[in-house]
Enzyme design. Structure first.
Site, PDB file in Angstrom:
ATOM      1  N   THR A  74      33.456 -31.775  95.064  1.00  0.00           N
ATOM      2  CA  THR A  74      34.205 -30.613  94.589  1.00  0.00           C
ATOM      3  C   THR A  74      33.430 -29.319  94.797  1.00  0.00           C
ATOM      4  O   THR A  74      34.017 -28.265  95.079  1.00  0.00           O
ATOM      5  CB  THR A  74      34.549 -30.787  93.093  1.00  0.00           C
ATOM      6  OG1 THR A  74      35.426 -31.912  92.949  1.00  0.00           O
ATOM      7  CG2 THR A  74      35.238 -29.555  92.528  1.00  0.00           C
ATOM      8  N   PHE A 104      35.089 -38.878  90.112  1.00  0.00           N
ATOM      9  CA  PHE A 104      33.717 -38.526  90.472  1.00  0.00           C
ATOM     10  C   PHE A 104      33.607 -37.178  91.193  1.00  0.00           C
ATOM     11  O   PHE A 104      32.733 -36.996  92.048  1.00  0.00           O
ATOM     12  CB  PHE A 104      33.079 -39.625  91.331  1.00  0.00           C
ATOM     13  CG  PHE A 104      33.474 -41.011  90.937  1.00  0.00           C
ATOM     14  CD1 PHE A 104      33.391 -41.420  89.615  1.00  0.00           C
ATOM     15  CD2 PHE A 104      33.974 -41.908  91.869  1.00  0.00           C
ATOM     16  CE1 PHE A 104      33.780 -42.702  89.243  1.00  0.00           C
ATOM     17  CE2 PHE A 104      34.365 -43.184  91.503  1.00  0.00           C
ATOM     18  CZ  PHE A 104      34.272 -43.582  90.189  1.00  0.00           C
ATOM     19  N   CYS A 105      34.486 -36.242  90.871  1.00  0.00           N
ATOM     20  CA  CYS A 105      34.445 -34.911  91.485  1.00  0.00           C
ATOM     21  C   CYS A 105      34.496 -34.991  93.009  1.00  0.00           C
ATOM     22  O   CYS A 105      33.801 -34.248  93.707  1.00  0.00           O
ATOM     23  CB  CYS A 105      33.191 -34.138  91.043  1.00  0.00           C
ATOM     24  SG  CYS A 105      33.122 -33.788  89.285  1.00  0.00           S
ATOM     25  N   ASN A 106      35.299 -35.918  93.507  1.00  0.00           N
ATOM     26  CA  ASN A 106      35.445 -36.047  94.953  1.00  0.00           C
ATOM     27  C   ASN A 106      36.923 -36.291  95.272  1.00  0.00           C
ATOM     28  O   ASN A 106      37.353 -37.438  95.436  1.00  0.00           O
ATOM     29  CB  ASN A 106      34.585 -37.195  95.486  1.00  0.00           C
ATOM     30  CG  ASN A 106      34.383 -37.105  96.986  1.00  0.00           C
ATOM     31  OD1 ASN A 106      35.341 -36.934  97.740  1.00  0.00           O
ATOM     32  ND2 ASN A 106      33.144 -37.202  97.426  1.00  0.00           N
TER      33      ASN A 106
END
Length: 604
Positions: A147, A411-413
């Site tokens: 992110t 997971f901020c992806n």
């Protein structure tokens, strides 16, 4: 297409050395020549649980913290912008830390500069701010970007730059001279923090050769590599990649466990003359300025020019001891790479071998197949014996109670999550419109996972850690059968329907109520009738736990130990009894006259 072939052909050159041989699933020489147990005992006494979230943050070594504390007790670190003895000593430590970090990354001060930042995210943002992207240029980022990399698109959009999310395999086509639009920025991770997939570090060199870069010019494509996840378990060897990336973002706590307030942006020195002047300047970054005229002169050295204000000199001193401890414990990052690769292969093999008695898979592992290279990060979801997904938040809560620390979510992806979970942008936007947001407890929508579980391994992860994870999954989920409730299987579009619209031929097996939200449930004794009020089952979710002076209820997501609190209703005495390990039972009267409740009527 030719560039794409060259990139993919060189991809295997980046991974760490091959792991040692293994026999019957037990890895023979990946434990640092038999020293791993001793290392864990002396350097990581805090490992009381099975810690499998090293991509989030690894564990710091005892010798690192002890040595750092000892130096703080004998020296006086001081603001390096002063000129006294302590200040000069601190500046010398900072300069030496730059050189040592570059050596760890496989390069030197002749080729790269180190700009210290607050974290990898700050390093990525800084790189975006100083890249001289032209208005008709492009910002391209690959699907597996964190992110923090995707967030650069907001800065780029403000400059009128064209945004292009791409697959890594599209890089050759996107950067081809025939379609060059002007000065542009390409960003990608060396390792995906969702699946662990790795990507080569030689992209910048390949692009540079394609354009024929000289010392007087810079190729139209600038390259930013997010190495935060990769550098913790594999050598960067930046000097082995020709021209090398223009920017490399790093995070210290990802590699060493501490310090947590320190990141770094490595900048290729040959790119420095072409950088855009940063708009904001802070203390220490200018050689001269006036108060009443828009005039300032920036410092000549790139490090001082870009490090706004006073650097985190305490954490930089800590970095020295982190590097010392790492070298003393593991000898080299190559040894860590070998160990991490071996542990990962063992974990993937064991997770894929888990079966229900009917032969169905217990775990659906994402990636770690084919010709792609993967690092020590494994994402997966758990399925019941009928092949239905089990909510990953439920698995995470049970894992916490079993003493296993892992990660759950996306997971901020966003790109990798959409890829592996088969989620479209439209689905995610629809979920958000219904109130489902990142980090909440909604893990299944339409029986489809909107996130996953992630286990990731560090330098000190043991085979026994993996075995404990496997035993937990077998004990909790082998032959597990998800509830067949028709309500739980309704698609989103049909959730708002009348209860009378359903006709279900079912028999109640047991009734479980949760008197305190986020705590353990209580099963109504068999054969006991239980009232249903206009609010639902009596005593179900009627209490919450609150911290003193707080207006928000506590949640199990933030306080996992709440799952250990077991409420039970004493029907005869009309009391609620709370039990928890290590504590005496607490009894609360459920009689209205004893509860001292306030009733407030309102209209919304």
């Amino acid at each position: 297409m030719e560039l794409q072939k060259r990139l993919l052909a060189q991809q295997p050159a980046t991974p760490p050395p091959s792991p040692p041989a293994s026999t019957n699933g037990i890895l023979s020489a990946s434990d640092y020549n038999g020293r791993l147990d001793e290392i864990r005992r002396t350097e990581y006494p805090q490992l009381k649980t099975v810690f499998l979230d090293h991509t989030g943050s690894t564990v710091c070594a005892a010798s690192h913290i002890q040595a750092f504390a000892a130096e703080l007790m004998t020296q006086i670190p001081a603001n390096p912008h002063s000129r006294h003895v302590e200040s000069q000593w601190t500046q010398a430590r900072i300069d030496h830390a730059r050189d040592r970090l570059l050596a760890f990354a496989g390069t030197s001060a002749e080729r790269y500069a180190v700009v210290f930042t607050a974290n990898a995210t700050a390093a990525i943002r800084l790189a975006a701010e100083i890249t001289p992207i032209e208005q008709h240029g492009e910002f391209c980022y690959t699907r597996e970007s964190h992110t923090s990399v995707v967030g650069v698109r907001s800065l780029a959009a403000d400059q009128g730059v064209h945004l292009r999310p791409i697959e890594f395999t599209d890089i050759g086509e996107v950067t081809a001279p025939a379609r060059c639009r002007g000065t542009s920025l390409l960003a990608y991770p060396a390792q995906c923090n969702f699946s662990g997939q790795r990507f080569p570090l030689n992209v910048a060199d390949t692009v540079s050769k394609l354009y024929g870069s000289t010392s007087d010019t810079h190729v139209p494509w600038w390259v930013l590599v997010d190495a935060a996840a990769y550098a913790a378990s594999s050598p960067l060897r930046l000097d082995a990649h020709g021209a090398g990336p223009d920017f490399v973002a790093m995070s210290m706590y990802k590699i060493f466990g501490a310090p947590t307030g320190l990141g770094a942006l490595l900048i290729r020195r040959s790119s420095v003359p072409f950088l855009r002047t940063k708009r904001y300047f802070g203390g220490g970054t200018v050689a001269g300025l006036t108060f009443d005229q828009p005039w300032q002169v920036y410092r000549s050295d790139i490090e001082a020019r870009l490090e706004d204000g006073t650097v985190n000199f305490h954490d930089i001193i800590s970095l020295h001891h982190a590097l010392d401890a790492h070298a003393n414990i593991y000898d080299s990052i190559d040894m860590v790479a070998r160990h991490a690769r071996a542990v990962t292969e063992y974990a993937v093999r064991e997770l894929r071998a888990l079966r229900h008695r009917n032969g169905r898979l217990v775990c659906e592992v994402y990636g770690h197949t084919g010709e792609s290279v993967f690092g020590p990060t494994v994402a997966f979801n758990v399925k019941d014996r009928a092949g239905r997904y089990i909510g990953y938040m439920e698995v995470e809560r049970l894992a916490v109670m079993a003493g296993i620390s892992l990660r759950a979510g996306r997971f901020c992806n966003p790109g990798a999550a959409q890829k592996w979970l088969c989620l479209s942008a439209q689905e995610l936007m629809k979920h958000a419109s219904l109130g489902y947001v990142c980090g909440d407890d909604h893990d299944l929508v339409d029986d489809k996972p909107v996130g996953a579980l992630r286990v990731s391994f560090g330098a000190m992860t043991s085979i026994e850690d993996i075995d404990q994870l496997v035993k937990f999954l077998l004990y909790q989920f082998r032959d597990y059968n998800m509830s067949e409730s028709a309500i739980s299987r309704l698609p989103i579009d049909t959730m708002e329907i009348s209860p009378t619209a359903l006709s279900v031929n079912a028999q109640v097996d047991k009734v479980i109520i949760y008197p305190i939200k986020s705590c353990h449930g209580w099963t109504v004794p068999s054969g006991t009738s239980w009232p249903v009020t206009r609010h639902g089952l009596k005593y179900d979710r009627v209490f919450v736990l609150m911290r003193e002076h707080s207006l928000l209820p506590m949640q199990q997501k933030q306080v996992p130990n709440m799952a250990l609190i077991r409420p039970r209703v004493d029907i005869d005495k009309s009391t609620l009894v709370l039990d928890a390990p290590g504590h005496e039972s607490l009894e609360i009267s459920l009689r209205p006259e004893d509860l001292k409740l306030e009733t407030t009527e309102t209209q919304v």
